[in-house]
Design a protein around this motif. Structure first.
Motif, PDB file in Angstrom:
ATOM      1  N   ILE A 128       0.889  -1.243  -0.063  1.00 14.90           N
ATOM      2  CA  ILE A 128      -0.014   0.026  -0.056  1.00 14.90           C
ATOM      3  C   ILE A 128       0.857   1.330   0.055  1.00 14.90           C
ATOM      4  CG2 ILE A 128      -1.902  -0.929   1.115  1.00 14.90           C
ATOM      5  CD1 ILE A 128       0.056  -1.220   3.091  1.00 14.90           C
ATOM      6  N   PRO A 129       0.355   2.148  -0.255  1.00 14.79           N
ATOM      7  CA  PRO A 129       1.272   3.697  -0.621  1.00 14.79           C
ATOM      8  C   PRO A 129       1.003   4.222   0.755  1.00 14.79           C
ATOM      9  CG  PRO A 129      -1.007   3.919  -1.552  1.00 14.79           C
ATOM     10  CD  PRO A 129      -0.681   2.356  -1.412  1.00 14.79           C
ATOM     11  N   VAL A 130       1.931   4.951   1.128  1.00 16.99           N
ATOM     12  CA  VAL A 130       1.917   5.703   2.377  1.00 16.99           C
ATOM     13  C   VAL A 130       2.813   7.003   2.104  1.00 16.99           C
ATOM     14  CG1 VAL A 130       1.783   3.781   3.915  1.00 16.99           C
ATOM     15  CG2 VAL A 130       3.959   4.652   3.541  1.00 16.99           C
ATOM     16  N   ASN A 131       2.341   8.233   2.975  1.00 16.85           N
ATOM     17  CA  ASN A 131       3.081   9.255   2.780  1.00 16.85           C
ATOM     18  C   ASN A 131       4.100   9.165   4.115  1.00 16.85           C
ATOM     19  OD1 ASN A 131       0.038  10.401   2.229  1.00 16.85           O
ATOM     20  ND2 ASN A 131       1.519  11.675   1.217  1.00 16.85           N
ATOM     21  N   TYR A 132       5.334   9.154   3.798  1.00 19.48           N
ATOM     22  CA  TYR A 132       6.406   9.232   4.727  1.00 19.48           C
ATOM     23  C   TYR A 132       7.425  10.390   4.979  1.00 19.48           C
ATOM     24  CZ  TYR A 132      10.009   9.042   0.960  1.00 19.48           C
ATOM     25  OH  TYR A 132      11.128   9.268   0.050  1.00 19.48           O
ATOM     26  N   SER A 133       8.156  10.343   5.938  1.00 19.27           N
ATOM     27  CA  SER A 133       9.176  11.208   6.184  1.00 19.27           C
ATOM     28  C   SER A 133      10.370  10.692   6.615  1.00 19.27           C
ATOM     29  CB  SER A 133       8.644  12.524   7.279  1.00 19.27           C
ATOM     30  OG  SER A 133       7.602  13.261   6.845  1.00 19.27           O
ATOM     31  N   VAL A 134      11.409  10.981   6.584  1.00 19.87           N
ATOM     32  CA  VAL A 134      12.722  10.390   6.932  1.00 19.87           C
ATOM     33  C   VAL A 134      13.172  11.342   7.938  1.00 19.87           C
ATOM     34  CG1 VAL A 134      15.097   9.960   6.498  1.00 19.87           C
ATOM     35  CG2 VAL A 134      13.302   9.767   4.664  1.00 19.87           C
ATOM     36  N   ILE A 139      12.390   5.690   8.395  1.00 23.72           N
ATOM     37  CA  ILE A 139      11.201   5.998   7.698  1.00 23.72           C
ATOM     38  C   ILE A 139      10.007   5.961   8.720  1.00 23.72           C
ATOM     39  CG2 ILE A 139       9.758   5.159   5.719  1.00 23.72           C
ATOM     40  CD1 ILE A 139      12.595   5.926   4.885  1.00 23.72           C
ATOM     41  N   VAL A 140       9.360   7.194   8.778  1.00 21.41           N
ATOM     42  CA  VAL A 140       8.205   7.297   9.628  1.00 21.41           C
ATOM     43  C   VAL A 140       7.202   7.818   8.907  1.00 21.41           C
ATOM     44  CG1 VAL A 140       9.831   7.849  11.610  1.00 21.41           C
ATOM     45  CG2 VAL A 140       8.728   9.351  10.188  1.00 21.41           C
ATOM     46  N   PHE A 141       5.773   7.060   9.362  1.00 24.68           N
ATOM     47  CA  PHE A 141       4.701   7.384   8.665  1.00 24.68           C
ATOM     48  C   PHE A 141       3.474   7.358   9.914  1.00 24.68           C
ATOM     49  CE2 PHE A 141       5.265   2.966   8.103  1.00 24.68           C
ATOM     50  CZ  PHE A 141       4.013   2.317   8.580  1.00 24.68           C
ATOM     51  N   ARG A 142       2.387   7.983   9.476  1.00 21.40           N
ATOM     52  CA  ARG A 142       1.306   7.880  10.510  1.00 21.40           C
ATOM     53  C   ARG A 142      -0.041   7.077   9.645  1.00 21.40           C
ATOM     54  NH1 ARG A 142      -0.199  13.918  11.829  1.00 21.40           N
ATOM     55  NH2 ARG A 142       2.143  14.358  11.394  1.00 21.40           N
ATOM     56  N   THR A 143      -0.559   6.244  10.622  1.00 20.02           N
ATOM     57  CA  THR A 143      -1.893   5.469   9.970  1.00 20.02           C
ATOM     58  C   THR A 143      -3.121   5.712  11.286  1.00 20.02           C
ATOM     59  OG1 THR A 143      -2.796   3.728   8.874  1.00 20.02           O
ATOM     60  CG2 THR A 143      -1.080   3.537  10.684  1.00 20.02           C
ATOM     61  N   ALA A 144      -4.082   4.864  11.251  1.00 23.24           N
ATOM     62  CA  ALA A 144      -4.840   4.645  12.166  1.00 23.24           C
ATOM     63  C   ALA A 144      -4.861   3.379  12.548  1.00 23.24           C
ATOM     64  CB  ALA A 144      -6.220   5.152  11.438  1.00 23.24           C
ATOM     65  N   GLU A 193       5.221  14.685  14.888  1.00 28.00           N
ATOM     66  CA  GLU A 193       4.458  15.521  14.645  1.00 28.00           C
ATOM     67  C   GLU A 193       5.216  16.887  14.240  1.00 28.00           C
ATOM     68  OE1 GLU A 193       1.372  15.439  17.750  1.00 28.00           O
ATOM     69  OE2 GLU A 193       0.540  13.706  16.942  1.00 28.00           O
ATOM     70  N   GLU A 194       5.757  17.256  14.687  1.00 26.70           N
ATOM     71  CA  GLU A 194       6.548  18.691  14.849  1.00 26.70           C
ATOM     72  C   GLU A 194       7.482  18.552  13.425  1.00 26.70           C
ATOM     73  OE1 GLU A 194       9.554  21.950  16.836  1.00 26.70           O
ATOM     74  OE2 GLU A 194       8.610  20.323  18.057  1.00 26.70           O
ATOM     75  N   GLN A 195       8.050  17.597  13.243  1.00 25.14           N
ATOM     76  CA  GLN A 195       9.147  17.557  12.033  1.00 25.14           C
ATOM     77  C   GLN A 195       8.796  16.858  10.731  1.00 25.14           C
ATOM     78  OE1 GLN A 195      12.999  15.907  13.308  1.00 25.14           O
ATOM     79  NE2 GLN A 195      12.927  16.690  15.449  1.00 25.14           N
ATOM     80  N   ALA A 196       7.549  16.048  10.952  1.00 29.13           N
ATOM     81  CA  ALA A 196       7.089  15.544   9.726  1.00 29.13           C
ATOM     82  C   ALA A 196       6.538  16.424   8.952  1.00 29.13           C
ATOM     83  CB  ALA A 196       6.028  14.557   9.960  1.00 29.13           C
ATOM     84  N   TYR A 197       6.793  16.242   7.461  1.00 23.11           N
ATOM     85  CA  TYR A 197       6.495  17.241   6.488  1.00 23.11           C
ATOM     86  C   TYR A 197       4.926  17.569   6.363  1.00 23.11           C
ATOM     87  CZ  TYR A 197       6.005  19.533   2.020  1.00 23.11           C
ATOM     88  OH  TYR A 197       5.656  20.578   1.243  1.00 23.11           O
ATOM     89  N   SER A 198       4.108  16.661   6.241  1.00 23.15           N
ATOM     90  CA  SER A 198       2.573  16.665   6.241  1.00 23.15           C
ATOM     91  C   SER A 198       1.887  15.578   6.534  1.00 23.15           C
ATOM     92  CB  SER A 198       2.409  16.930   4.668  1.00 23.15           C
ATOM     93  OG  SER A 198       2.409  15.612   3.927  1.00 23.15           O
ATOM     94  N   THR A 199       0.469  15.897   6.850  1.00 22.93           N
ATOM     95  CA  THR A 199      -0.501  14.978   7.081  1.00 22.93           C
ATOM     96  C   THR A 199      -0.641  13.943   6.114  1.00 22.93           C
ATOM     97  OG1 THR A 199      -1.919  16.242   6.707  1.00 22.93           O
ATOM     98  CG2 THR A 199      -1.542  16.246   9.109  1.00 22.93           C
ATOM     99  N   PRO A 200      -1.211  12.761   6.481  1.00 21.36           N
ATOM    100  CA  PRO A 200      -1.437  11.766   5.187  1.00 21.36           C
ATOM    101  C   PRO A 200      -2.499  12.350   4.022  1.00 21.36           C
ATOM    102  CG  PRO A 200      -1.297  10.581   7.391  1.00 21.36           C
ATOM    103  CD  PRO A 200      -1.214  12.088   7.625  1.00 21.36           C
ATOM    104  N   TRP A 201      -2.177  12.239   2.847  1.00 19.65           N
ATOM    105  CA  TRP A 201      -3.276  12.767   1.798  1.00 19.65           C
ATOM    106  C   TRP A 201      -4.428  12.083   1.949  1.00 19.65           C
ATOM    107  CZ3 TRP A 201      -0.195  12.397  -3.236  1.00 19.65           C
ATOM    108  CH2 TRP A 201       0.941  13.289  -3.305  1.00 19.65           C
ATOM    109  N   ALA A 202      -4.579  10.736   2.702  1.00 15.87           N
ATOM    110  CA  ALA A 202      -5.985  10.389   2.586  1.00 15.87           C
ATOM    111  C   ALA A 202      -6.655  10.938   3.698  1.00 15.87           C
ATOM    112  CB  ALA A 202      -5.662   8.641   3.170  1.00 15.87           C
ATOM    113  N   GLY A 203      -6.168  11.771   4.632  1.00 14.35           N
ATOM    114  CA  GLY A 203      -7.043  12.671   5.614  1.00 14.35           C
ATOM    115  C   GLY A 203      -7.587  11.665   6.464  1.00 14.35           C
ATOM    116  N   GLY A 204      -8.417  12.293   7.363  1.00 18.07           N
ATOM    117  CA  GLY A 204      -9.220  11.399   8.464  1.00 18.07           C
ATOM    118  C   GLY A 204      -8.148  11.517   9.703  1.00 18.07           C
ATOM    119  N   ARG A 205      -8.428  11.183  10.862  1.00 18.43           N
ATOM    120  CA  ARG A 205      -7.929  11.155  12.014  1.00 18.43           C
ATOM    121  C   ARG A 205      -6.810   9.730  11.958  1.00 18.43           C
ATOM    122  NH1 ARG A 205      -9.477  12.251  18.218  1.00 18.43           N
ATOM    123  NH2 ARG A 205      -7.249  12.138  19.123  1.00 18.43           N
TER     124      ARG A 205
END
Length: 225
Positions: A128-134, A139-144, A193-205
């Protein structure tokens, strides 16, 4: 349309699909607005108008010159390939395939982007695709909770990112393998949360952070001789 800018054109952020694609492409190439305009045979003010004014509707000749200056296609600049997978172009006549060093791979991953996460499931691996930051080399990413990406926790996973240049049939890919773990420390979550570039494109919490610690980092590049 004559190549004269709107009298209201001012320095600002790209607006409209065409403007965003022009700005993104010249940024990828490291080209200034002045350099791009000179190679496309237009004034920097008119290029500014194209980038910053959504109603801009240049003629076919202007788009061809601009695509040539930006080493891409009119189709890409106008969004004709938005719903299609990358790599539809033909292979180059004389491609060169090279292995990338780990330092080159990490540089290409850069700070953030969209990559593909391979997660093991009972029925087989799922990608699956994920929005990530280094951040700090990981490699870090956020999900639910309960989502497919969340199932990576506690497993050895694979993460892949790539870039394809349709106009030149060139590109690169980087593969990262290592353990994925959920970030539970509140201070570390706040830092991400402070350093990551953006929130996931998929939106939601999506407040669940996962981190992939790279154990193996490999990559390949295809160029044209």
């Amino acid at each position: 349309m004559t190549e004269r800018p709107s009298s209201h054109a001012v320095e600002g952020h790209p607006a409209g699909d065409l403007g965003r694609r022009i700005t993104q492409r010249r940024t990828e190439l490291g080209m200034s607005r002045q350099e791009t305009a000179a190679q496309a045979g237009m004034s920097p003010a008119y290029l500014q108008y194209l980038e910053e004014r959504p109603p801009a509707d240049p003629g076919a000749g202007t788009l061809l010159r601009l695509a040539g200056a930006l080493k891409t296609t009119v189709w890409h600049l106008t969004g004709g390939d938005t719903e299609l997978p990358p790599g539809l172009g033909r292979a180059a006549r004389a491609p060169r395939f090279t292995e990338l060093t780990e330092a080159e791979c990490r540089s290409l991953l850069s700070t953030h982007g969209v990559g593909r996460l391979a997660v093991p499931e009972d029925a087989g691996p799922v990608v699956i695709p994920v929005n990530y930051s280094v951040i700090d080399g990981g490699i870090v990413f956020r999900t639910a909770p309960g989502t497919t990406p969340a199932q990576a926790d506690g497993h050895q996973v694979a993460f892949e990112a790539d870039r394809i240049d349709e106009a030149f049939s060139e590109g690169w890919s980087v593969l990262v393998r290592g353990p994925a773990t959920t970030v539970t420390d509140p201070d570390e979550v706040a830092r991400l949360e402070e350093q990551a570039y953006s929130t996931p494109w998929a939106g939601g919490r999506r407040d669940l952070w996962l981190r992939i610690e790279p154990v193996a980092v490999t990559g390949r590049r295809i160029t044209v001789v």
